[in-house]
Design a protein around this motif. Structure first.
Motif, PDB file in Angstrom:
ATOM      1  N   THR A  13     -21.097  -9.601 -70.347  1.00  0.00           N
ATOM      2  CA  THR A  13     -21.978 -10.349 -70.908  1.00  0.00           C
ATOM      3  C   THR A  13     -21.832 -11.767 -71.209  1.00  0.00           C
ATOM      4  N   GLU A  14     -22.647 -12.673 -71.374  1.00  0.00           N
ATOM      5  CA  GLU A  14     -22.235 -13.979 -71.448  1.00  0.00           C
ATOM      6  C   GLU A  14     -21.260 -14.605 -72.317  1.00  0.00           C
ATOM      7  N   GLY A  15     -20.331 -15.119 -72.269  1.00  0.00           N
ATOM      8  CA  GLY A  15     -19.311 -15.587 -73.159  1.00  0.00           C
ATOM      9  C   GLY A  15     -18.189 -14.921 -73.037  1.00  0.00           C
ATOM     10  N   PHE A  16     -18.040 -13.522 -72.433  1.00  0.00           N
ATOM     11  CA  PHE A  16     -17.349 -12.394 -72.465  1.00  0.00           C
ATOM     12  C   PHE A  16     -16.047 -13.548 -72.759  1.00  0.00           C
ATOM     13  N   LEU A  17     -15.652 -14.262 -71.492  1.00  0.00           N
ATOM     14  CA  LEU A  17     -14.391 -14.834 -72.098  1.00  0.00           C
ATOM     15  C   LEU A  17     -13.521 -15.800 -72.931  1.00  0.00           C
ATOM     16  N   HIS A  18     -15.153 -16.221 -73.658  1.00  0.00           N
ATOM     17  CA  HIS A  18     -14.741 -16.785 -74.722  1.00  0.00           C
ATOM     18  C   HIS A  18     -14.534 -16.443 -76.145  1.00  0.00           C
ATOM     19  N   ALA A  25      -0.846 -15.014 -75.444  1.00  0.00           N
ATOM     20  CA  ALA A  25      -0.682 -13.821 -74.298  1.00  0.00           C
ATOM     21  C   ALA A  25      -2.219 -14.041 -73.981  1.00  0.00           C
ATOM     22  N   ILE A  26      -3.292 -13.584 -74.349  1.00  0.00           N
ATOM     23  CA  ILE A  26      -4.404 -14.106 -73.878  1.00  0.00           C
ATOM     24  C   ILE A  26      -4.383 -15.731 -73.471  1.00  0.00           C
ATOM     25  N   GLN A  27      -4.745 -16.885 -74.523  1.00  0.00           N
ATOM     26  CA  GLN A  27      -4.251 -18.299 -73.930  1.00  0.00           C
ATOM     27  C   GLN A  27      -3.864 -18.744 -72.592  1.00  0.00           C
ATOM     28  N   THR A  28      -2.416 -17.246 -72.608  1.00  0.00           N
ATOM     29  CA  THR A  28      -1.396 -18.234 -71.497  1.00  0.00           C
ATOM     30  C   THR A  28      -2.390 -17.565 -70.167  1.00  0.00           C
ATOM     31  N   THR A  29      -2.936 -16.499 -69.936  1.00  0.00           N
ATOM     32  CA  THR A  29      -3.977 -15.941 -68.948  1.00  0.00           C
ATOM     33  C   THR A  29      -4.943 -16.400 -68.628  1.00  0.00           C
ATOM     34  N   LEU A  30      -5.557 -16.869 -69.233  1.00  0.00           N
ATOM     35  CA  LEU A  30      -6.645 -17.835 -68.915  1.00  0.00           C
ATOM     36  C   LEU A  30      -6.249 -19.177 -68.278  1.00  0.00           C
ATOM     37  N   ASP A  31      -4.738 -20.417 -69.231  1.00  0.00           N
ATOM     38  CA  ASP A  31      -3.844 -20.617 -68.455  1.00  0.00           C
ATOM     39  C   ASP A  31      -4.281 -20.990 -66.756  1.00  0.00           C
ATOM     40  N   GLU A  32      -3.164 -19.104 -66.689  1.00  0.00           N
ATOM     41  CA  GLU A  32      -2.551 -19.069 -65.420  1.00  0.00           C
ATOM     42  C   GLU A  32      -3.620 -18.520 -64.462  1.00  0.00           C
ATOM     43  N   LEU A  60     -14.211 -10.283 -64.686  1.00  0.00           N
ATOM     44  CA  LEU A  60     -13.577  -9.128 -65.100  1.00  0.00           C
ATOM     45  C   LEU A  60     -11.989  -8.640 -65.633  1.00  0.00           C
ATOM     46  N   LEU A  61     -11.870  -9.626 -64.028  1.00  0.00           N
ATOM     47  CA  LEU A  61     -10.449  -9.852 -63.673  1.00  0.00           C
ATOM     48  C   LEU A  61      -9.081 -10.219 -64.621  1.00  0.00           C
ATOM     49  N   ILE A  62      -9.513 -11.239 -65.221  1.00  0.00           N
ATOM     50  CA  ILE A  62      -9.180 -11.643 -65.934  1.00  0.00           C
ATOM     51  C   ILE A  62      -8.890 -11.827 -67.392  1.00  0.00           C
ATOM     52  N   ALA A  63     -10.621 -11.482 -68.195  1.00  0.00           N
ATOM     53  CA  ALA A  63     -10.354 -10.178 -69.215  1.00  0.00           C
ATOM     54  C   ALA A  63     -10.079  -9.384 -69.302  1.00  0.00           C
ATOM     55  N   GLY A  64      -9.408  -8.102 -68.543  1.00  0.00           N
ATOM     56  CA  GLY A  64      -8.587  -6.798 -68.438  1.00  0.00           C
ATOM     57  C   GLY A  64      -6.749  -7.101 -68.631  1.00  0.00           C
ATOM     58  N   VAL A  65      -6.957  -8.164 -67.549  1.00  0.00           N
ATOM     59  CA  VAL A  65      -5.570  -8.618 -67.817  1.00  0.00           C
ATOM     60  C   VAL A  65      -5.022  -9.331 -69.059  1.00  0.00           C
ATOM     61  N   ALA A  66      -5.701 -10.306 -69.297  1.00  0.00           N
ATOM     62  CA  ALA A  66      -5.557 -10.756 -71.194  1.00  0.00           C
ATOM     63  C   ALA A  66      -5.373  -9.923 -71.576  1.00  0.00           C
ATOM     64  N   ILE A  67      -6.432  -8.569 -72.156  1.00  0.00           N
ATOM     65  CA  ILE A  67      -6.246  -8.060 -72.827  1.00  0.00           C
ATOM     66  C   ILE A  67      -4.912  -7.322 -72.889  1.00  0.00           C
ATOM     67  N   GLN A  68      -4.903  -6.273 -71.821  1.00  0.00           N
ATOM     68  CA  GLN A  68      -3.947  -5.769 -71.251  1.00  0.00           C
ATOM     69  C   GLN A  68      -2.065  -6.488 -71.874  1.00  0.00           C
ATOM     70  N   ARG A  69      -2.223  -7.771 -71.421  1.00  0.00           N
ATOM     71  CA  ARG A  69      -1.070  -8.061 -71.756  1.00  0.00           C
ATOM     72  C   ARG A  69      -0.544  -9.154 -72.925  1.00  0.00           C
ATOM     73  N   ALA A  70      -1.612  -9.095 -73.809  1.00  0.00           N
ATOM     74  CA  ALA A  70      -1.645  -8.830 -75.761  1.00  0.00           C
ATOM     75  C   ALA A  70      -1.128  -7.902 -75.898  1.00  0.00           C
ATOM     76  N   LEU A  71      -2.061  -6.722 -75.366  1.00  0.00           N
ATOM     77  CA  LEU A  71      -1.690  -5.593 -76.202  1.00  0.00           C
ATOM     78  C   LEU A  71       0.007  -5.477 -75.939  1.00  0.00           C
ATOM     79  N   ALA A  72      -0.112  -5.612 -74.740  1.00  0.00           N
ATOM     80  CA  ALA A  72       1.699  -5.241 -74.558  1.00  0.00           C
ATOM     81  C   ALA A  72       2.622  -6.039 -75.460  1.00  0.00           C
ATOM     82  N   ALA A  73       2.656  -7.776 -75.526  1.00  0.00           N
ATOM     83  CA  ALA A  73       2.728  -8.056 -76.598  1.00  0.00           C
ATOM     84  C   ALA A  73       2.999  -7.159 -78.427  1.00  0.00           C
TER      85      ALA A  73
END
Length: 311
Positions: A13-18, A25-32, A60-73
């Motif tokens: 959906t429009e804006g889902f990464l925002h 961890a989310i911000q780090t993933t977006l930067d990476e 979709l890959l970025i969103a999935g990894v970002a939330i997975q990393r944040a939850l792992a933290a």
């Protein structure tokens, strides 16, 4: 047992990464991701960008990894991971089978191959209310009558089937399915004929590319797309990711296997909640949470509570 599930194309959906949140961890993933792809990835979720298969799949890959990393933290590392279609790449990162940077480049290659093969005129339709066998019979009948073949792309639930084909074939099939008793027959926001033999050549090209991509044996459970079974070796995960665009996604089988392996709480990565709804409909005794429906500061505590209740 905690299971993470990652959605496929069509969930965007429009804006889902925002909307992912501000966790470190989310911000780090977006930067990476921006550094690896040499693009500001927050440009991938605009209305215009989402017309591109490449932008959607990478997002979709970025969103999935970002939330997975944040939850792992927050102490919430999954014991099982599975993803539908391109979501399988986030699942492979989640279980440690492939590095995020390598997955980003492989997804970009995958999407480019798919988009080049079918730049327009093809897509997917979701059919609710008919079984896979009934869909196959209707597809065979349509192919005989009109030479407009559609293919079973996803078996999301016993009576939730996605079919792939040309626009004309899908429009005709939607009418045929409704006449045969389907509750719904809806075109999806996907512009390529995913998970069928039309993408055989693209899958072969991605398989060649993947030979040079480093993979490892999963460090936690990974459930594959093609067979809906747990995979345990680097080669098996590589093959699953490289070829899943040409084979039917056995999502309901994958979901069932996760439950048989002990999954009690399912968390769906952003965006959307299609996979969450399938869990709730098919296995109402399981806890299922769509991450996109809660702010992150409430998401982690909610998951912890559900795990405590399940225990």
């Amino acid at each position: 047992m905690l299971a993470f599930i990652f959605p496929g194309q069509g969930a965007q959906t429009e804006g889902f990464l925002h909307r992912l949140g501000t966790h470190t961890a989310i911000q780090t993933t977006l930067d990476e991701a921006s550094a690896v792809l040499n693009v500001d990835v927050l440009t991938l979720d605009t209305q215009t960008a989402l017309e591109s298969t490449v932008a959607v799949q990478m997002g979709l890959l970025i969103a999935g990894v970002a939330i997975q990393r944040a939850l792992a933290a927050e102490g919430l590392a999954p014991e099982l991971s599975a993803g539908l279609s391109v979501g399988a790449y986030a699942a492979a990162v989640s279980c440690g089978a492939i590095d995020f940077a390598a997955a980003l480049l492989m997804v970009r290659k995958r999407a480019e191959l798919m988009e080049t093969a079918y730049p327009r005129g093809y897509g997917l339709s979701a059919i609710a209310g008919l079984t896979e066998h009934e869909i196959e019979k209707l597809a065979d009948s349509q192919a005989r009558d009109a030479a407009a073949r559609v293919y079973v792309g996803n078996v999301n639930a016993p009576r939730q089937i996605v079919v792939a084909g040309s626009d004309a074939a899908l429009d005709a099939f939607n009418e045929r399915a409704l006449a045969a008793g389907a509750r719904k027959a809806t075109r999806l926001a996907v512009s390529v004929p995913s998970h069928c033999e039309l993408l055989a050549a693209a899958a072969d090209a991605l398989t060649d590319y993947a030979r040079d991509v480093p993979f490892r044996a999963p460090s936690s459970g990974y459930i594959g797309n093609r067979g809906g079974r747990a995979l345990y070796t680097a080669h098996a995960v590589r093959d699953d990711l490289a070829t899943n665009m040409r084979y039917t996604v056995r999502w309901f089988d994958a979901l069932t296997v996760m439950i048989e392996m002990g999954a009690k709480v399912f968390v769906e990565a952003p965006p959307g909640q299609v996979l969450t709804d399938i869990v709730r409909e098919q296995y109402p005794d399981m806890a299922a949470i769509a991450a996109s429906t809660l702010p992150f500061e409430r998401l982690a505590p909610t998951i912890h509570r559900r795990l405590e209740s399940a225990a």
